[in-house]
Design a protein around this motif. Structure first.
Motif, mmCIF file in Angstrom:
data_model
loop_
_atom_site.group_PDB
_atom_site.id
_atom_site.type_symbol
_atom_site.label_atom_id
_atom_site.label_comp_id
_atom_site.label_asym_id
_atom_site.label_seq_id
_atom_site.Cartn_x
_atom_site.Cartn_y
_atom_site.Cartn_z
ATOM 1 N N VAL A 150 -3.758 -1.168 -8.510
ATOM 2 C CA VAL A 150 -5.031 -0.470 -8.663
ATOM 3 C C VAL A 150 -5.017 0.755 -7.750
ATOM 4 O O VAL A 150 -4.284 0.798 -6.750
ATOM 5 C CB VAL A 150 -6.229 -1.384 -8.325
ATOM 6 N N ASN A 151 -5.815 1.753 -8.093
ATOM 7 C CA ASN A 151 -5.819 2.999 -7.324
ATOM 8 C C ASN A 151 -7.226 3.574 -7.220
ATOM 9 O O ASN A 151 -8.090 3.349 -8.078
ATOM 10 C CB ASN A 151 -4.886 4.039 -7.970
ATOM 11 N N ALA A 185 -6.020 16.746 -3.478
ATOM 12 C CA ALA A 185 -6.419 15.408 -3.906
ATOM 13 C C ALA A 185 -5.692 14.365 -3.076
ATOM 14 O O ALA A 185 -4.564 14.580 -2.617
ATOM 15 C CB ALA A 185 -6.120 15.205 -5.394
ATOM 16 N N LEU A 186 -6.349 13.229 -2.896
ATOM 17 C CA LEU A 186 -5.781 12.090 -2.182
ATOM 18 C C LEU A 186 -5.924 10.862 -3.060
ATOM 19 O O LEU A 186 -6.993 10.617 -3.632
ATOM 20 C CB LEU A 186 -6.508 11.870 -0.854
ATOM 21 N N GLU A 187 -4.843 10.085 -3.183
ATOM 22 C CA GLU A 187 -4.870 8.861 -3.969
ATOM 23 C C GLU A 187 -4.319 7.715 -3.143
ATOM 24 O O GLU A 187 -3.301 7.861 -2.463
ATOM 25 C CB GLU A 187 -4.053 9.020 -5.247
ATOM 26 N N LEU A 188 -4.997 6.561 -3.184
ATOM 27 C CA LEU A 188 -4.573 5.362 -2.486
ATOM 28 C C LEU A 188 -4.311 4.270 -3.514
ATOM 29 O O LEU A 188 -5.148 4.021 -4.385
ATOM 30 C CB LEU A 188 -5.655 4.912 -1.497
ATOM 31 N N VAL A 189 -3.137 3.626 -3.420
ATOM 32 C CA VAL A 189 -2.703 2.645 -4.415
ATOM 33 C C VAL A 189 -2.425 1.308 -3.738
ATOM 34 O O VAL A 189 -1.776 1.262 -2.679
ATOM 35 C CB VAL A 189 -1.433 3.120 -5.141
ATOM 36 N N TRP A 234 0.821 -1.204 0.000
ATOM 37 C CA TRP A 234 0.000 0.000 0.000
ATOM 38 C C TRP A 234 0.859 1.259 0.000
ATOM 39 O O TRP A 234 1.906 1.312 0.642
ATOM 40 C CB TRP A 234 -0.897 0.035 1.242
ATOM 41 N N ARG A 235 0.402 2.256 -0.746
ATOM 42 C CA ARG A 235 1.026 3.577 -0.700
ATOM 43 C C ARG A 235 -0.038 4.635 -0.984
ATOM 44 O O ARG A 235 -1.140 4.315 -1.457
ATOM 45 C CB ARG A 235 2.185 3.689 -1.682
ATOM 46 N N THR A 236 0.307 5.875 -0.710
ATOM 47 C CA THR A 236 -0.655 6.954 -0.907
ATOM 48 C C THR A 236 0.038 8.174 -1.491
ATOM 49 O O THR A 236 1.267 8.310 -1.402
ATOM 50 C CB THR A 236 -1.340 7.325 0.427
ATOM 51 N N GLY A 237 -0.754 9.039 -2.089
ATOM 52 C CA GLY A 237 -0.245 10.294 -2.626
ATOM 53 C C GLY A 237 -1.185 11.434 -2.236
ATOM 54 O O GLY A 237 -2.408 11.259 -2.185
ATOM 55 N N ILE A 238 -0.608 12.586 -1.941
ATOM 56 C CA ILE A 238 -1.385 13.767 -1.571
ATOM 57 C C ILE A 238 -0.913 14.932 -2.427
ATOM 58 O O ILE A 238 0.289 15.194 -2.523
ATOM 59 C CB ILE A 238 -1.209 14.110 -0.074
ATOM 60 N N ARG A 239 -1.870 15.605 -3.040
ATOM 61 C CA ARG A 239 -1.550 16.758 -3.880
ATOM 62 C C ARG A 239 -2.262 17.997 -3.361
ATOM 63 O O ARG A 239 -3.458 17.954 -3.055
ATOM 64 C CB ARG A 239 -1.992 16.505 -5.326
ATOM 65 N N VAL A 240 -1.532 19.102 -3.274
ATOM 66 C CA VAL A 240 -2.107 20.400 -2.935
ATOM 67 C C VAL A 240 -1.545 21.412 -3.935
ATOM 68 O O VAL A 240 -0.331 21.442 -4.182
ATOM 69 C CB VAL A 240 -1.756 20.829 -1.499
ATOM 70 N N ALA A 241 -2.412 22.230 -4.532
ATOM 71 C CA ALA A 241 -1.964 23.222 -5.510
ATOM 72 C C ALA A 241 -2.766 24.497 -5.359
ATOM 73 O O ALA A 241 -3.986 24.456 -5.144
ATOM 74 C CB ALA A 241 -2.099 22.681 -6.934
ATOM 75 N N GLY A 244 -8.859 3.434 -10.848
ATOM 76 C CA GLY A 244 -7.998 3.182 -11.994
ATOM 77 C C GLY A 244 -7.086 1.998 -11.770
ATOM 78 O O GLY A 244 -7.148 1.314 -10.745
ATOM 79 N N PHE A 245 -6.233 1.751 -12.761
ATOM 80 C CA PHE A 245 -5.225 0.694 -12.645
ATOM 81 C C PHE A 245 -3.968 1.126 -13.379
ATOM 82 O O PHE A 245 -3.993 2.023 -14.228
ATOM 83 C CB PHE A 245 -5.743 -0.637 -13.214
ATOM 84 N N ARG A 246 -2.853 0.495 -13.047
ATOM 85 C CA ARG A 246 -1.581 0.746 -13.715
ATOM 86 C C ARG A 246 -0.881 -0.581 -14.010
ATOM 87 O O ARG A 246 -1.045 -1.566 -13.278
ATOM 88 C CB ARG A 246 -0.643 1.593 -12.849
ATOM 89 N N TYR A 247 -0.084 -0.567 -15.102
ATOM 90 C CA TYR A 247 0.741 -1.716 -15.489
ATOM 91 C C TYR A 247 2.156 -1.221 -15.740
ATOM 92 O O TYR A 247 2.348 -0.175 -16.384
ATOM 93 C CB TYR A 247 0.169 -2.368 -16.754
ATOM 94 N N LEU A 248 3.151 -1.923 -15.230
ATOM 95 C CA LEU A 248 4.549 -1.536 -15.427
ATOM 96 C C LEU A 248 4.951 -1.877 -16.853
ATOM 97 O O LEU A 248 5.354 -3.002 -17.153
ATOM 98 C CB LEU A 248 5.449 -2.247 -14.413
ATOM 99 N N ILE A 249 4.867 -0.904 -17.749
ATOM 100 C CA ILE A 249 5.054 -1.155 -19.174
ATOM 101 C C ILE A 249 6.508 -1.035 -19.603
ATOM 102 O O ILE A 249 6.892 -1.546 -20.650
ATOM 103 C CB ILE A 249 4.172 -0.189 -20.008
ATOM 104 N N ALA A 250 7.342 -0.354 -18.819
ATOM 105 C CA ALA A 250 8.760 -0.211 -19.159
ATOM 106 C C ALA A 250 9.572 -0.248 -17.864
ATOM 107 O O ALA A 250 9.812 0.775 -17.240
ATOM 108 C CB ALA A 250 9.013 1.077 -19.926
ATOM 109 N N ARG A 251 9.964 -1.476 -17.459
ATOM 110 C CA ARG A 251 10.673 -1.643 -16.189
ATOM 111 C C ARG A 251 11.983 -0.877 -16.173
ATOM 112 O O ARG A 251 12.413 -0.356 -15.148
ATOM 113 C CB ARG A 251 10.935 -3.136 -15.942
#
Length: 397
Positions: free
Chosen positions: A335-336, A322-326, A278-285, A363-370
């Motif tokens: 997934v996020n 914004a807050l994002e949880l992955v 698990w990880r998270t992201g926080i954005r403030v602008a 959403g979802f993500r795939y590691l397309i270029a390691r």
């Protein structure tokens, strides 16, 4: 137009299936789809890739982009060595990212079009960073008003513009701070699609000032500085670290601007690992244009969040969070979920009391270029009016 890394990355996601039959598109580590080898072996070649535009503000569209990944032999060797380390599958992601050049052309469902090019460069082992772009566009977009000044109904305006954007940053000693000059120039011709509706849709007290803005030729030319703190573990798809950036520009007739004002932009991105999966992201602008009058729509700060059409909510003062949880499913897939809120006002003192515009999604993500630590995938976001899907690369920020 926003010059964003995800525009480049989104195109790659669409291109990969075209070449998937080649061994160049499979990683020897896990035999999964991966574009690392193809990109590295064609670092100075031309790679044509399609683009799908999903923004409802321009009714979707299609485009084509040509990509050039620039990588020195020293950088290539370092990444190849890191990729061979099976005990540290993401080691290559922590190395300096490659320089990327792009040429782009796009056409949308409401007859807007754009052509241009850009370059994202890293020099002197990453101690110097350059980001620049130039383009021409004919953009048709609905104008809803500024901040709390709302039109009776939106007016479709056409903006024909040529723009040049540049930023050059230098690393300060051995710190994680970067500082340097930034410059923006846009020469635009703005006109409403239906002049008969223009006056009828504008509140009486604002008719003269807004009408002039929507029917004029105008140039905005600004120069200033950028200060950045960047401790992210990866440029494209960070999993931990911070990126704080402050931009301040002066737009003045001495450097070719028809309108004098100042623009301040502050962005804070925070990425935290909560556990192994698990990880998270926080954005403030916060963006603030110091002007005594309204600015042309293309120059006015706007809420920029997934689920909200471009330029839908504008004002001299804009704030977003914004807050994002992955959740990381395995080495390749994650997934996020995310939620965000934004405010727009014409007076900074009224920003806190302005109505919040909320969006949320999955959403979802795939590691397309390691080799480059390049994640790609899709987000679906629901805003106040629309549900929109986006082709993304790693962090949407």
């Amino acid at each position: 137009m926003n010059y964003r890394k995800y525009s480049i990355a989104a195109a790659l996601l669409l291109a990969c299936p075209v070449f998937a039959a080649s061994d160049q598109f499979f990683d020897k580590l896990d035999n999964q789809l991966d574009a690392s080898q193809y990109l590295s072996e064609n670092a100075y070649g031309f790679l044509p890739v399609p683009i799908i535009i999903t923004d409802p503000a321009v009714e979707g569209g299609l485009g084509m982009m040509g990509l050039f990944f620039h990588e020195s032999e020293e950088e290539r060797s370092a990444r190849l060595k890191a990729m061979q380390d099976e005990n540290n599958q993401s080691a290559a992601a922590h190395l300096m990212p490659p320089s990327v050049s792009a040429a782009i052309g796009a056409y949308t469902g409401n007859d807007s079009y754009f052509v241009g090019g850009g370059h994202l460069g890293f020099f002197k082992q990453g101690r110097i960073r350059y980001k620049g772009g130039i383009g021409y566009g004919n953009i048709n977009i609905d104008f809803y008003g500024f901040g709390d000044v709302n039109l009776n109904k939106p007016i479709e305006i056409t903006t024909q513009a040529t723009g040049v954007l540049q930023t050059l940053k230098f690393k300060l000693g051995d710190s994680k701070f970067y500082f340097g000059p930034t410059q923006r120039y846009i020469n635009a011709s703005i006109s409403p699609q239906n002049t008969n509706e223009l006056i009828d849709n504008i509140p009486p007290q604002w008719q003269e000032s807004i009408s002039k803005l929507l029917t004029r030729d105008v140039a905005t030319s600004g120069a200033g500085f950028t200060l950045e703190y960047d401790s992210r573990d990866n440029f494209f798809s960070p999993t931990q670290g911070l990126r704080y950036e402050l931009n301040h520009l002066w737009f003045d007739d001495k450097i070719g601007s028809d309108i004098d004002y100042q623009l301040t932009e502050l962005t804070a991105l925070n990425y935290f690992k909560l556990s192994k999966n698990w990880r998270t992201g926080i954005r403030v602008a916060v963006n603030y244009a110091n002007s005594d009058n309204f600015l042309p729509p293309y120059a006015t700060p706007a809420i920029d969040m997934r689920g909200i059409p471009s330029a839908r909510y504008q004002g001299l003062s804009v704030a977003m969070s914004a807050l994002e949880l992955v959740y990381k499913i395995n080495f390749r897939w994650e997934v996020n979920a995310f939620v965000g809120a934004g405010k727009a006002s014409n007076d900074f003192s009224d920003l806190a009391s302005s109505q919040s515009k909320v969006s949320k999604g999955l959403g979802f993500r795939y590691l397309i270029a390691r080799r480059y630590g390049f994640n790609m995938g899709v987000d679906i976001a629901k805003g106040p009016e629309d549900t929109v899907f986006y082709i993304q690369a790693g962090s949407a920020w």
